[in-house]
Scaffold this motif. Structure first.
Motif, PDB file in Angstrom:
ATOM      1  N   ILE A  61       0.833  -1.206   0.000  1.00  0.00           N
ATOM      2  CA  ILE A  61       0.000   0.000   0.000  1.00  0.00           C
ATOM      3  C   ILE A  61       0.862   1.248   0.000  1.00  0.00           C
ATOM      4  O   ILE A  61       0.568   2.232  -0.699  1.00  0.00           O
ATOM      5  CB  ILE A  61      -0.972  -0.045   1.188  1.00  0.00           C
ATOM      6  CG1 ILE A  61      -2.033  -1.128   0.932  1.00  0.00           C
ATOM      7  CG2 ILE A  61      -1.627   1.320   1.416  1.00  0.00           C
ATOM      8  CD1 ILE A  61      -2.992  -1.351   2.074  1.00  0.00           C
ATOM      9  N   ARG A 113      -8.163   7.045   5.688  1.00  0.00           N
ATOM     10  CA  ARG A 113      -8.449   6.663   4.308  1.00  0.00           C
ATOM     11  C   ARG A 113      -8.403   5.150   4.120  1.00  0.00           C
ATOM     12  O   ARG A 113      -9.133   4.614   3.284  1.00  0.00           O
ATOM     13  CB  ARG A 113      -7.460   7.330   3.349  1.00  0.00           C
ATOM     14  CG  ARG A 113      -7.594   8.851   3.283  1.00  0.00           C
ATOM     15  CD  ARG A 113      -6.827   9.401   2.107  1.00  0.00           C
ATOM     16  NE  ARG A 113      -6.885  10.856   2.052  1.00  0.00           N
ATOM     17  CZ  ARG A 113      -6.455  11.585   1.029  1.00  0.00           C
ATOM     18  NH1 ARG A 113      -5.932  10.978  -0.034  1.00  0.00           N
ATOM     19  NH2 ARG A 113      -6.533  12.894   1.057  1.00  0.00           N
ATOM     20  N   ILE A 114      -7.523   4.475   4.838  1.00  0.00           N
ATOM     21  CA  ILE A 114      -7.406   3.022   4.754  1.00  0.00           C
ATOM     22  C   ILE A 114      -7.235   2.472   6.157  1.00  0.00           C
ATOM     23  O   ILE A 114      -6.433   2.992   6.943  1.00  0.00           O
ATOM     24  CB  ILE A 114      -6.201   2.594   3.887  1.00  0.00           C
ATOM     25  CG1 ILE A 114      -6.350   3.083   2.436  1.00  0.00           C
ATOM     26  CG2 ILE A 114      -6.027   1.076   3.915  1.00  0.00           C
ATOM     27  CD1 ILE A 114      -5.123   2.810   1.571  1.00  0.00           C
ATOM     28  N   LEU A 153     -11.382   2.965   3.139  1.00  0.00           N
ATOM     29  CA  LEU A 153     -11.357   1.566   2.711  1.00  0.00           C
ATOM     30  C   LEU A 153     -11.162   0.674   3.927  1.00  0.00           C
ATOM     31  O   LEU A 153     -10.193   0.842   4.682  1.00  0.00           O
ATOM     32  CB  LEU A 153     -10.214   1.313   1.729  1.00  0.00           C
ATOM     33  CG  LEU A 153     -10.423   1.703   0.255  1.00  0.00           C
ATOM     34  CD1 LEU A 153     -10.475   3.225   0.096  1.00  0.00           C
ATOM     35  CD2 LEU A 153      -9.296   1.128  -0.605  1.00  0.00           C
ATOM     36  N   GLU A 194     -14.246  -3.057   1.580  1.00  0.00           N
ATOM     37  CA  GLU A 194     -13.785  -2.748   0.233  1.00  0.00           C
ATOM     38  C   GLU A 194     -12.969  -3.892  -0.361  1.00  0.00           C
ATOM     39  O   GLU A 194     -13.015  -4.131  -1.565  1.00  0.00           O
ATOM     40  CB  GLU A 194     -12.960  -1.456   0.251  1.00  0.00           C
ATOM     41  CG  GLU A 194     -13.768  -0.181   0.170  1.00  0.00           C
ATOM     42  CD  GLU A 194     -14.597   0.112   1.419  1.00  0.00           C
ATOM     43  OE1 GLU A 194     -15.503   0.961   1.362  1.00  0.00           O
ATOM     44  OE2 GLU A 194     -14.335  -0.500   2.486  1.00  0.00           O
ATOM     45  N   ILE A 228      -8.015  -3.142  -4.055  1.00  0.00           N
ATOM     46  CA  ILE A 228      -7.586  -2.007  -3.235  1.00  0.00           C
ATOM     47  C   ILE A 228      -7.239  -0.824  -4.120  1.00  0.00           C
ATOM     48  O   ILE A 228      -7.679   0.312  -3.881  1.00  0.00           O
ATOM     49  CB  ILE A 228      -6.381  -2.409  -2.359  1.00  0.00           C
ATOM     50  CG1 ILE A 228      -6.782  -3.454  -1.319  1.00  0.00           C
ATOM     51  CG2 ILE A 228      -5.781  -1.178  -1.673  1.00  0.00           C
ATOM     52  CD1 ILE A 228      -5.613  -4.077  -0.574  1.00  0.00           C
ATOM     53  N   GLU A 229      -6.447  -1.072  -5.151  1.00  0.00           N
ATOM     54  CA  GLU A 229      -6.045   0.013  -6.056  1.00  0.00           C
ATOM     55  C   GLU A 229      -7.250   0.630  -6.757  1.00  0.00           C
ATOM     56  O   GLU A 229      -7.381   1.861  -6.844  1.00  0.00           O
ATOM     57  CB  GLU A 229      -5.055  -0.504  -7.092  1.00  0.00           C
ATOM     58  CG  GLU A 229      -4.605   0.564  -8.070  1.00  0.00           C
ATOM     59  CD  GLU A 229      -3.672   0.039  -9.135  1.00  0.00           C
ATOM     60  OE1 GLU A 229      -3.560   0.691 -10.199  1.00  0.00           O
ATOM     61  OE2 GLU A 229      -3.036  -1.022  -8.923  1.00  0.00           O
ATOM     62  N   TYR A 232      -9.393   2.665  -4.123  1.00  0.00           N
ATOM     63  CA  TYR A 232      -8.696   3.861  -3.634  1.00  0.00           C
ATOM     64  C   TYR A 232      -8.584   4.910  -4.741  1.00  0.00           C
ATOM     65  O   TYR A 232      -8.854   6.095  -4.512  1.00  0.00           O
ATOM     66  CB  TYR A 232      -7.299   3.514  -3.102  1.00  0.00           C
ATOM     67  CG  TYR A 232      -6.658   4.714  -2.437  1.00  0.00           C
ATOM     68  CD1 TYR A 232      -6.885   4.981  -1.089  1.00  0.00           C
ATOM     69  CD2 TYR A 232      -5.887   5.611  -3.165  1.00  0.00           C
ATOM     70  CE1 TYR A 232      -6.354   6.119  -0.490  1.00  0.00           C
ATOM     71  CE2 TYR A 232      -5.344   6.746  -2.584  1.00  0.00           C
ATOM     72  CZ  TYR A 232      -5.579   6.986  -1.235  1.00  0.00           C
ATOM     73  OH  TYR A 232      -5.071   8.117  -0.642  1.00  0.00           O
ATOM     74  N   THR A 233      -8.220   4.486  -5.943  1.00  0.00           N
ATOM     75  CA  THR A 233      -8.071   5.427  -7.051  1.00  0.00           C
ATOM     76  C   THR A 233      -9.395   6.097  -7.380  1.00  0.00           C
ATOM     77  O   THR A 233      -9.450   7.303  -7.654  1.00  0.00           O
ATOM     78  CB  THR A 233      -7.519   4.697  -8.289  1.00  0.00           C
ATOM     79  OG1 THR A 233      -6.256   4.111  -7.966  1.00  0.00           O
ATOM     80  CG2 THR A 233      -7.337   5.652  -9.452  1.00  0.00           C
ATOM     81  N   ARG A 235     -11.691   6.940  -5.448  1.00  0.00           N
ATOM     82  CA  ARG A 235     -12.097   7.897  -4.416  1.00  0.00           C
ATOM     83  C   ARG A 235     -11.114   9.041  -4.221  1.00  0.00           C
ATOM     84  O   ARG A 235     -11.518  10.133  -3.788  1.00  0.00           O
ATOM     85  CB  ARG A 235     -12.302   7.163  -3.086  1.00  0.00           C
ATOM     86  CG  ARG A 235     -13.433   6.154  -3.147  1.00  0.00           C
ATOM     87  CD  ARG A 235     -13.659   5.441  -1.826  1.00  0.00           C
ATOM     88  NE  ARG A 235     -14.621   4.348  -1.994  1.00  0.00           N
ATOM     89  CZ  ARG A 235     -14.975   3.512  -1.052  1.00  0.00           C
ATOM     90  NH1 ARG A 235     -14.434   3.613   0.167  1.00  0.00           N
ATOM     91  NH2 ARG A 235     -15.849   2.552  -1.293  1.00  0.00           N
ATOM     92  N   TYR A 236      -9.831   8.818  -4.513  1.00  0.00           N
ATOM     93  CA  TYR A 236      -8.824   9.796  -4.105  1.00  0.00           C
ATOM     94  C   TYR A 236      -7.870  10.244  -5.208  1.00  0.00           C
ATOM     95  O   TYR A 236      -7.010  11.080  -4.945  1.00  0.00           O
ATOM     96  CB  TYR A 236      -8.002   9.221  -2.946  1.00  0.00           C
ATOM     97  CG  TYR A 236      -8.805   9.023  -1.682  1.00  0.00           C
ATOM     98  CD1 TYR A 236      -9.211  10.110  -0.907  1.00  0.00           C
ATOM     99  CD2 TYR A 236      -9.179   7.752  -1.269  1.00  0.00           C
ATOM    100  CE1 TYR A 236      -9.944   9.930   0.257  1.00  0.00           C
ATOM    101  CE2 TYR A 236      -9.921   7.560  -0.105  1.00  0.00           C
ATOM    102  CZ  TYR A 236     -10.289   8.652   0.655  1.00  0.00           C
ATOM    103  OH  TYR A 236     -11.031   8.466   1.801  1.00  0.00           O
TER     104      TYR A 236
END
Length: 243
Positions: A61, A113-114, A153, A194, A228-229, A232-233, A235-236
């Motif tokens: 991560i 965020r995570i 996440l 997630e 995960i990628e 996350y991508t 959202r951010y």
């Protein structure tokens, strides 16, 4: 500001798992710590086993987030990271919407965020007695995170020795975890995660099972990092602290 990078595959090597398998089978010296019975971990071994896996997830991560540093939390109760932009691996305190909760890893540059937690069921007796409690814990942790940080996440890793698992138990665990591994949008159910991976490993060989869960299951470790990628991508991407 770091640029988001493709995440590397998250997996656990045979070289890492096989020595733990020897411990689990009670065939190594007592310097590592000997379980009371064969085919199990004692409590300390179970905790140490999870801690051996967590940094691998944390490193992947951190690399995805632009190669930012991996740090230990300042303390078990620290509410802020030790530096502004880092991945924390270790007991990380998060004050959620339901209760305070310690996670095994977190990224919280401007709030959470995570958040990630590993769960290990380590012998046949524990699986029979505790697997539904583990499901309840995952749902509660995801809920307390999402009710306060709905863009965060919630990530979980579930690790079980193949020799301790029977077919009917595996089916129940897999079907339940698959239903919980479905939160892509921020308005979806808070108790879902997630990304969840289920790792069933052979204590003799140290290899991860190719058949449990099925290769098409969303719980396969090979799919863990990709999800995960993607989430996350979505959202951010483009938001600070990322270029």
């Amino acid at each position: 500001m770091a640029k988001l990078q493709p995440i590397s595959n998250i997996t656990f090597s045979q070289n890492l798992l096989q020595p733990w398998g020897k411990t689990w089978l009670d065939t190594v010296s007592s310097t590592v710590g000997k379980a009371k019975n064969a085919n199990c971990f004692d409590r300390k071994q179970a905790m140490d086993f999870g801690k051996a896996l967590d940094p691998i997830v944390g490193d992947a991560i951190a690399q995805m987030l632009g190669g930012i540093p991996v740090k230990a939390p300042l303390s078990q109760n620290a509410l802020l990271p030790p530096v502004a932009d880092c991945v924390e691996v270790g007991d990380t305190r998060i004050i959620g919407g339901v209760r305070p909760q310690n996670f095994d890893m977190a990224y919280r540059p401007d709030g959470v965020r995570i958040a990630y937690d590993s769960k290990t069921l380590n012998d046949a007796k524990s699986i029979k007695k505790n697997w539904q409690n583990m499901i309840n814990d995952i749902a509660a942790e995801a809920t307390t995170l999402h009710t306060r940080f709905r863009y965060a996440l919630a990530l979980f890793l579930v690790v079980i020795p193949e020799q301790a698992l029977n077919g009917s138990q595996a089916e129940g665990i897999i079907h339940t975890l698959e239903r919980m591994n479905e939160r892509f949008g921020v308005d979806e159910e808070n108790h879902k995660a997630e990304s969840i991976a289920l790792v069933v490993w052979d204590a003799v060989t140290g290899r991860i099972s190719n058949t449990i869960p099925d290769i098409n299951s969303s719980l396969r470790i090979e799919k863990y990092a990709q999800r995960i990628e993607e989430v996350y991508t979505s959202r951010y991407k483009g938001l600070p602290p990322h270029n």
